[in-house]
Design an enzyme around this catalytic site. Structure first.
Site, PDB file in Angstrom:
ATOM      1  N   ASP A  16       0.770  -1.324  -0.417  1.00  0.00           N
ATOM      2  CA  ASP A  16      -0.006   0.118  -0.011  1.00  0.00           C
ATOM      3  C   ASP A  16       0.442   1.178  -0.099  1.00  0.00           C
ATOM      4  O   ASP A  16       1.210   2.638   0.475  1.00  0.00           O
ATOM      5  CB  ASP A  16      -1.052   0.307   0.984  1.00  0.00           C
ATOM      6  CG  ASP A  16      -1.913  -1.061   1.264  1.00  0.00           C
ATOM      7  OD1 ASP A  16      -2.112  -1.577  -0.061  1.00  0.00           O
ATOM      8  OD2 ASP A  16      -2.383  -1.310   2.568  1.00  0.00           O
ATOM      9  N   HIS A  44      -4.468  -1.776  -5.836  1.00  0.00           N
ATOM     10  CA  HIS A  44      -3.791  -0.509  -6.593  1.00  0.00           C
ATOM     11  C   HIS A  44      -4.435   0.880  -6.628  1.00  0.00           C
ATOM     12  O   HIS A  44      -6.010   0.599  -7.494  1.00  0.00           O
ATOM     13  CB  HIS A  44      -2.878  -0.857  -7.274  1.00  0.00           C
ATOM     14  CG  HIS A  44      -1.930  -1.897  -6.410  1.00  0.00           C
ATOM     15  ND1 HIS A  44      -1.192  -2.455  -7.645  1.00  0.00           N
ATOM     16  CD2 HIS A  44      -1.771  -2.309  -5.524  1.00  0.00           C
ATOM     17  CE1 HIS A  44      -0.208  -2.959  -7.153  1.00  0.00           C
ATOM     18  NE2 HIS A  44      -1.075  -3.635  -6.245  1.00  0.00           N
TER      19      HIS A  44
END
Ligand code: GDP
Ligand code: IMO
Ligand code: MG
Length: 426
Positions: A16, A44
């Site tokens: 992340d 994503h």
């Protein structure tokens, strides 16, 4: 050495970091984007002129119709969730995302992999929980290593598929029975694979010729990593890892590109840190600073919605990550999230059992590590409108330059917001 135009984009923290956002930025002029490992455990986030999207298995180059997107040989693919993801993106963006191909060697996540992921996690005692995304990733890679997986190309050959499934299904069903789960029949799995063949058959290809041609003719190829090094199965916090290799070594292995040809490696790191799932996380904070980072940074999982654990930047772990990946340029994301922090800390070493460590120790030692911090003055100014290095506040530049020194890697890209153009190139 011959010059190529191949870049890998890798996470250098716990996932992340903003990889999707960085890939989307560079994909504007990429010929090929390859997602090289992992599955739909990824989240994503990409924000561009088409809207805001959370990509799970689809490569972050899909918004450029000129880009060929490959779900590489090292991935594990759930065609049910992939179909749903494609439909959602088509409807929202208006694009007919036909530019996606799956390498015939990618392994398929079958329904029992998802069932087993949840059941295995439930059996782990609380201190051993990995906190998986329950997408079947671990069980699918387990079958791949045990040579009883089904590959994407297998579904195009019915006779071969039937042989494979007949061989592995009795063993799988025994495993499912052990956990008290529903078993599967050959007929239902054959029917599922036939459906997937109808939906995706034309997009399942041997990607080697096309990738080789692109590499050899100097086309721009981007390799998109999933997760970050701290959850790499070899170099991360094993056993609280994912079951593949997000590091650049994994990229070379899984995307039909020889290692020497990856000549640019962009490591992505947040200006602080987060982690989602179990395992040690040495710079984790448990106070109001963590809450403030989570709220300003919007630190909730893009796949599972779980609140992310938050803390300061760990320069020791990032230095290790940059070395292990051969990072040539670092992209520092979410600088703007720190705009209202009066003091910002960076971990420069650890104390473990009364001993000082200047390098990253193994998992068990990490569980007992106490971080040692350097403290920096915050800049207390808005950075999200900055587009050039010179626009940044002096204290922000000092922070970035200090990080650069600590991690022995040039910070070439600084992201000051989630949108495509909120980027500074130094
Ligand atoms: P990935 O899995 O590495 O692609 O990262 P995620 O998308 O899961 O998480 C990154 C989050 O931060 C997303 O919500 C992005 O929209 C957001 N983001 C990325 N870069 C920036 C930035 O520079 N500033 C801010 N405020 N948010 C960012
Ligand atoms: P992106 O690509 C953050 C974590 C899970 C768990 C461990 C193993 O968006 O950075 P898995 O389902 O892979 O078996 O889970 O890894 N994890 C992630 N954490 N971002 C991700 O992906 C993740 N994918 C898996 O929380 O601890
Ligand atoms: Mg993510």
């Amino acid at each position: 050495m011959r010059k190529t135009n191949v870049s890998a984009i890798v996470g250098v923290q716990y996932g992340d970091e903003g990889k999707g956002r960085i890939v989307d930025y560079f994909a504007q002029d990429a010929d090929i984007v390859i997602r090289y490992q992992g599955g739909d455990n990824a989240g994503h986030t990409v924000i561009n002129d088409k809207g805001k999207f959370a990509l799970h298995i689809l490569p972050s180059g899909i918004f450029n119709p000129e880009t060929m997107n490959i779900v590489g040989a090292g991935t594990v693919v759930n065609f049910n969730t992939m179909k749903e993801e494609m439909e959602n993106i088509k409807n929202k963006s208006g694009l007919d995302i036909d530019n996606v191909f799956i390498d015939s060697r990618a392994h398929l996540i079958l329904p029992y992999h998802c069932d087993l992921d949840g059941a295995e996690e439930a059996k782990r005692d609380s201190s051993q929980k990995i906190g998986t995304t329950k997408r079947g990733i671990g069980p699918c890679y387990t079958d791949k290593a045990a040579r009883c997986g089904i590959r994407a190309g297998d579904i195009k050959d019915e006779e071969w598929l039937e042989k494979r499934l007949s061989m592995l299904l009795p063993k799988k069903n025994r495993e499912l029975e052990y956990y008290g789960l529903k078993t599967y029949t050959l007929e239902e799995l054959m029917a599922l694979c036939a459906k997937w063949k109808a939906e995706f058959g034309d997009h399942i290809i041997d990607t080697v010729p096309v990738v080789r041609e692109a590499v050899e003719s100097g086309k721009r190829v981007l390799l998109e990593g999933q997760l970050g090094i701290m959850r790499d199965n070899d170099w991360g916090i094993y056993p609280y890892t994912t079951s593949s290799n997000p590091t650049v070594g994994g990229a070379a292995n899984a995307s039909a590109i020889p290692a020497w040809a990856i000549q640019k490696v962009i490591g992505v790191a947040k200006a602080y840190s987060t982690s989602v799932g179990g395992g040690p996380y040495m710079t984790e904070l448990f106070d109001e600073t963590a809450d403030k980072l989570r709220e300003i940074g919007g630190e909730y999982g893009a796949t599972t919605g779980r609140p992310r654990r938050c803390g300061w930047f760990d320069a020791v772990a990032a230095d290790y990550a940059c070395y292990m990946n051969g990072v040539t340029d670092l992209a520092l994301t979410k600088l703007d999230v720190l705009d209202s922090f009066e003091k910002i800390k960076v971990c420069t070493g650890y104390m473990i059992d009364g001993e000082y460590y200047s390098h990253l120790p193994e998992t068990q030692l990490q569980e007992r590590a106490k971080p040692i911090y350097d403290e920096f003055d915050g800049w207390m100014e808005k950075t999200s409108d900055c587009r050039k290095w010179e626009d940044l506040p002096e204290k922000a530049k000092a922070y970035i330059l200090a990080l650069e020194k600590l991690i022995n890697t040039r910070i070439t890209y600084v992201s000051v917001g989630p949108e495509r153009e909120q980027m500074i190139i130094r």
